[in-house]
Write an enzyme that holds these catalytic residues in place. Structure first.
Site, PDB file in Angstrom:
ATOM      1  N   ASP A 494       0.847  -1.198   0.000  1.00 55.62           N
ATOM      2  CA  ASP A 494       0.000   0.000   0.000  1.00 55.62           C
ATOM      3  C   ASP A 494       0.887   1.254   0.000  1.00 55.62           C
ATOM      4  O   ASP A 494       2.100   1.165  -0.114  1.00 55.62           O
ATOM      5  CB  ASP A 494      -0.942  -0.015   1.217  1.00 55.62           C
ATOM      6  CG  ASP A 494      -0.165  -0.044   2.537  1.00 55.62           C
ATOM      7  OD1 ASP A 494       1.087   0.069   2.499  1.00 55.62           O
ATOM      8  OD2 ASP A 494      -0.797  -0.183   3.590  1.00 55.62           O
ATOM      9  N   ASP A 496       1.645   3.418   2.375  1.00 55.75           N
ATOM     10  CA  ASP A 496       2.604   3.468   3.478  1.00 55.75           C
ATOM     11  C   ASP A 496       3.790   2.564   3.202  1.00 55.75           C
ATOM     12  O   ASP A 496       4.938   2.919   3.454  1.00 55.75           O
ATOM     13  CB  ASP A 496       1.946   3.020   4.790  1.00 55.75           C
ATOM     14  CG  ASP A 496       1.255   4.188   5.469  1.00 55.75           C
ATOM     15  OD1 ASP A 496       1.441   5.334   4.992  1.00 55.75           O
ATOM     16  OD2 ASP A 496       0.533   3.942   6.456  1.00 55.75           O
TER      17      ASP A 496
END
Ligand code: 0RA
Length: 628
Positions: A494, A496
Site C-alpha cells: 500500500d 505506506d
C-alpha cells in the site's frame, strides 16, 4: 568552424567487421539490455558528433512497433561519392568497416572513448536488417544491409533540399538476448545529452505507445543543475563558467542547497564518467582551496575545512571536452588524461574565487555551511566510532530485534527488512531459519535525504540496520563484509509500504551505495490477492493477473481475498508466497542511471512538496524509478 570538405577519400579504413559478430561484447559491453540500448547510443553519438562539429542541430530517435529503431540527424549526411581506393560509396565504407569516419583528425571532438564511438558499423554488423537514408547534394540516397553486409547498392530514391543521415535498424535476434527497447532508458540519456549540448534539439518518439518528448535546454548545465535540484531549496543562483584553453573546453555549473547531500556529475566529451577522474579531482581540489582561502582572508573560518565539508549540500555538473580522451577504471568511465587535473584546478579556482568575492553574502553562506559540515563530521566520526565499537564482530552486540539465521556464509544468508512488528512476527515464524534472518522495523525510518550524517547515525533504527548488515557505511562501506548476500525489503503493498520502501532505498542509496551498485538489495513481492475456487487456490501479484484468471476460470463461486498488508497473511502463507526461494518473486534493485536516481531521491525525499506531488501524480504506478 572551418568549412572542411571531407569526402569519401577522407575516410580512413582501419579494419573489417568479422570480429564484431564473433565477439559482440567486446564492442558493446554485453548482449543483454545494456548492449541492445548501446546500439542506439552509438548512432546518437554520431549525430552528436555532427552537432559538436557545428553541422547538426537536431537528433531524433524513434522506436517503431516492429522492434526497430530509427536515429536521424540533420547534419551533412554521410558522403555518397565513391571511395578512390576501395571503389565503393562513403556510406558503404562507414557501414561496413570498423572505425571508419571522417573525424579521425582531432580538429573536431570525437565522442569515442571506452566502449563508445566504435561507430555505425558495429550497429550494422549486429542488425538483421539496417537501412541508411542520406539526404545530401540535392538527393535522397538509400542503401540496405543485413548482418553487416550490403544487400542493395546505394541508389537515389528522390530529391531534397535537406541534408542529414537517417539509420533504421532491426537488432539481430541471433545476437541479442533481449530485443525490447526501454523508452525510459533511452529518454533519460537523451535528456542528459540535451543538457550537455545546449544548442541541440533532441526528440524521442515511441510508436508503440504514442509517447513523444522533445529536449532542448538553452541554459545547458545551469538548467541541468536546477533539474537535479528540483526537489531541493537552493541558497543562491547557480555559478556557471565555460572556458577554453588550447583544444580543451571546460564547463562547470554548481549550486548549494539547504540539504546535506552531495551530487557531483562529471562528463568528458558527453560521456558520463561514473568513476570520475582527473577533471573531477581538479574540481574538488580547487573548490576546497577556494573556500578555505576565501574563509581565511575574510576571517570566516577558525580552522581549515576538508573536501567533504565543502561538498555538503552541493550539486555540480562538470563537463570537459578534449581531443583523445583516455578512459580507465573498472567500467572504463574514469578520465585518465593527467594534464586535465591541473587545467581544471587552476581555471576553476580563479573563476570560483572571483565569484565568491563578487557575491559576499552567498560566499558567507557557503563558508558557514562548510564550517557547520566540519562540525557535523566531527560529531559523526564520534558516533561512527560508537557504532564500530559495538560492531558485529562482538556477536552479542547484534541488535536484539534481529532474528539471525544459522548460516554464516554471506552467500547463503538473507536478511529480510520487514515493515511492522506483527508482519515481523509472522516472518520469524514462517522463515527458514537456516539461512533467513529477520529484522522487523518500527514504522517509518528517518529520512536521510533531509538529515545530516550525525543525526542519521544517532537514529536507533538506522544504526540497527547498519549493524545487522555489518558492511559499514559511507566511505567505509565494504560489501565484502556484508553478513548477508541478499538484503530483502519486505513492505506492505500500500501507500505506506511504498513510502517505507522509498525511505529504505534512500538510506541504502545515500549511506550504503556500494551495496546497491553491487546488487545486494532486493524488493520482495507479496501477493495482492488470494483466489479460491473449490479446493484450488491461487496467489496473484497484480490486477492484470486477477483479470486473466477470472477470464480463465470464470467468476462463479470464486472467493477473492485482497491482502492489504503482510500482517493479513499467516506465517505459512507468507513463506509460500513471499519468502520461499522456490516460489517467491524478488526484484533486484539496480541503478540504471545515476543522475536520474539522484534527482528522484531529491524529489521524493527533499523538502519541496509541489515537485513531489507532481512527480507522484505523473508516476503513480512506478513509485520508484530505480530499475527494480
Ligand atoms: C564521414 C564524413 C563526413 C560525415 C560523416 C562521416 C557523417 C557520419 C554520420 C553518421 C551519422 N550521422 C553522420 N553524419 C555525418 C563529412 C562529410 C562532408 O564533408 O560533407
Amino acid at each position: 568552424m572551418t568549412q572542411q570538405t571531407y569526402k569519401a577519400d577522407a575516410i580512413k579504413v582501419l579494419r573489417g567487421l568479422e570480429g564484431v559478430r564473433k565477439r559482440p561484447a567486446m564492442y558493446i559491453g554485453d548482449v543483454g539490455k545494456r548492449g541492445l540500448h548501446h546500439l542506439v547510443f552509438e548512432l546518437v553519438d554520431n549525430g552528436i558528433d555532427e552537432a559538436l562539429a557545428g553541422y547538426a542541430t537536431q537528433v531524433s530517435v524513434t522506436i517503431h512497433e516492429d522492434g526497430s529503431v530509427t536515429v536521424r540527424d540533420n547534419g551533412r549526411g554521410i558522403p555518397v561519392d565513391t571511395h578512390p581506393e576501395l571503389g565503393v560509396s562513403g556510406v558503404e565504407v562507414v557501414m561496413t568497416t570498423l572505425h571508419a569516419g571522417g573525424k579521425f583528425d582531432s580538429k573536431t571532438y570525437q565522442i569515442s572513448g571506452g566502449l563508445h564511438g566504435v561507430g555505425a558499423s558495429v550497429v550494422c554488423a549486429l542488425s538483421k536488417r539496417l537501412v541508411v537514408t542520406v539526404r545530401r547534394e540535392g538527393h535522397i540516397y538509400r542503401q540496405e544491409f543485413a548482418q553487416g553486409v550490403k544487400v542493395t547498392e546505394l541508389e537515389v530514391i528522390g530529391d531534397t533540399e535537406e541534408t542529414g543521415t537517417e539509420i533504421r535498424f532491426w537488432p539481430d535476434p541471433e545476437i541479442f538476448q533481449v530485443l525490447e527497447f526501454d523508452y525510459a532508458l533511452l529518454r533519460d540519456r537523451l535528456r542528459e545529452l540535451a543538457f550537455l549540448v545546449s544548442d541541440l534539439h533532441i526528440e524521442i518518439t515511441d510508436e508503440r505507445t504514442g509517447a513523444h518528448e522533445v529536449f532542448h535546454y538553452e541554459g545547458g548545465l545551469v538548467e541541468f543543475v536546477k533539474y537535479l535540484d528540483e526537489g531541493r531549496t537552493p541558497i543562491h543562483d547557480p555559478f556557471y563558467f565555460k572556458t577554453r584553453s588550447d583544444s580543451v573546453e571546460i564547463e562547470i555549473a554548481l549550486e548549494y542547497h539547504t540539504g546535506y547531500v552531495e551530487t557531483l556529475l562529471s562528463f568528458a566529451n558527453t560521456i558520463h564518467t561514473h568513476e570520475g577522474g582527473t577533471h573531477l579531482t581538479g574540481f574538488k581540489t580547487a573548490l576546497t582551496r577556494a573556500i578555505n582561502d576565501y574563509g581565511k582572508s575574510y576571517n570566516l573560518l577558525k580552522k581549515p575545512v576538508q573536501g567533504e565539508d565543502v561538498r555538503e549540500g552541493l550539486t555540480a555538473v562538470i563537463h570537459v571536452k578534449l581531443p583523445s580522451p583516455q578512459f580507465e577504471g573498472q567500467t572504463k568511465t574514469k578520465l585518465g588524461n593527467g594534464y586535465i587535473k591541473g587545467l581544471v584546478d587552476s581555471l576553476f579556482y580563479e573563476r570560483f574565487y572571483r565569484f565568491l568575492e563578487d557575491n559576499p553574502s552567498v560566499a558567507q553562506a557557503i563558508v558557514e555551511k562548510a564550517a557547520m559540515a566540519a562540525q557535523g563530521r566531527e560529531a559523526a566520526r564520534r558516533a561512527r566510532e560508537l557504532t564500530r565499537r559495538k560492531s558485529f564482530l562482538e556477536s552479542d552486540s547484534l541488535p536484539g530485534k534481529l532474528a539471525d539465521c544459522i548460516a554464516r556464509e554471506a552467500d547463503h544468508a538473507e536478511l529480510f527488512l520487514v515493515e511492522g512488528e506483527s508482519a515481523g512476527g509472522s516472518a520469524k515464524q514462517g522463515r527458514n531459519r537456516e539461512f533467513q534472518a529477520i529484522l522487523p522495523l518500527k514504522g517509518k525510518i528517518l529520512n536521510v535525504e533531509k538529515a545530516r550524517l550525525e543525526k542519521a547515525l544517532a537514529n536507533e533504527e538506522i544504526r540497527t540496520i547498519i549493524t545487522a548488515i555489518g558492511a559499514g557505511m559511507g566511505e567505509d562501506c565494504d560489501p565484502s563484509k556484508a553478513r548477508y548476500g541478499k538484503i530483502i525489503i519486505m513492505t506492505d503493498a500500500d501507500v505506506d509500504g511504498a513510502h517505507i520502501r522509498t525511505l529504505l532505498l534512500t538510506l541504502f542509496y545515500r549511506l550504503m551505495k556500494p551495496l546497491v551498485e553491487q546488487g545486494f538489495l532486493y524488493i520482495a513481492q507479496p501477493p495482492l490477492y488470494r483466489v479460491q475456487k473449490g479446493k484450488k487456490e491461487w496467489y496473484l501479484y497484480s490486477d492484470e493477473e486477477l483479470e486473466a484468471l477470472k477470464k480463465e476460470i470464470g467468476t462463479d463461486g470464486i472467493r477473492i481475498q485482497r491482502y492489504k498488508g503482510l500482517g493479513e497473511m499467516n506465517p505459512e502463507q507468507l513463506w509460500e508466497t513471499t519468502m520461499d526461494p522456490e516460489r517467491r518473486i524478488l526484484k533486484r534493485v539496480t541503478i540504471e542511471d545515476a543522475a536520474e536516481a539522484e534527482r528522484l531521491f531529491s524529489i521524493l525525499m527533499g523538502d519541496k512538496v509541489e515537485p513531489r506531488r507532481q512527480f507522484i501524480e505523473e508516476n503513480a504506478k512506478n513509485v520508484v524509478n530505480l530499475d527494480v
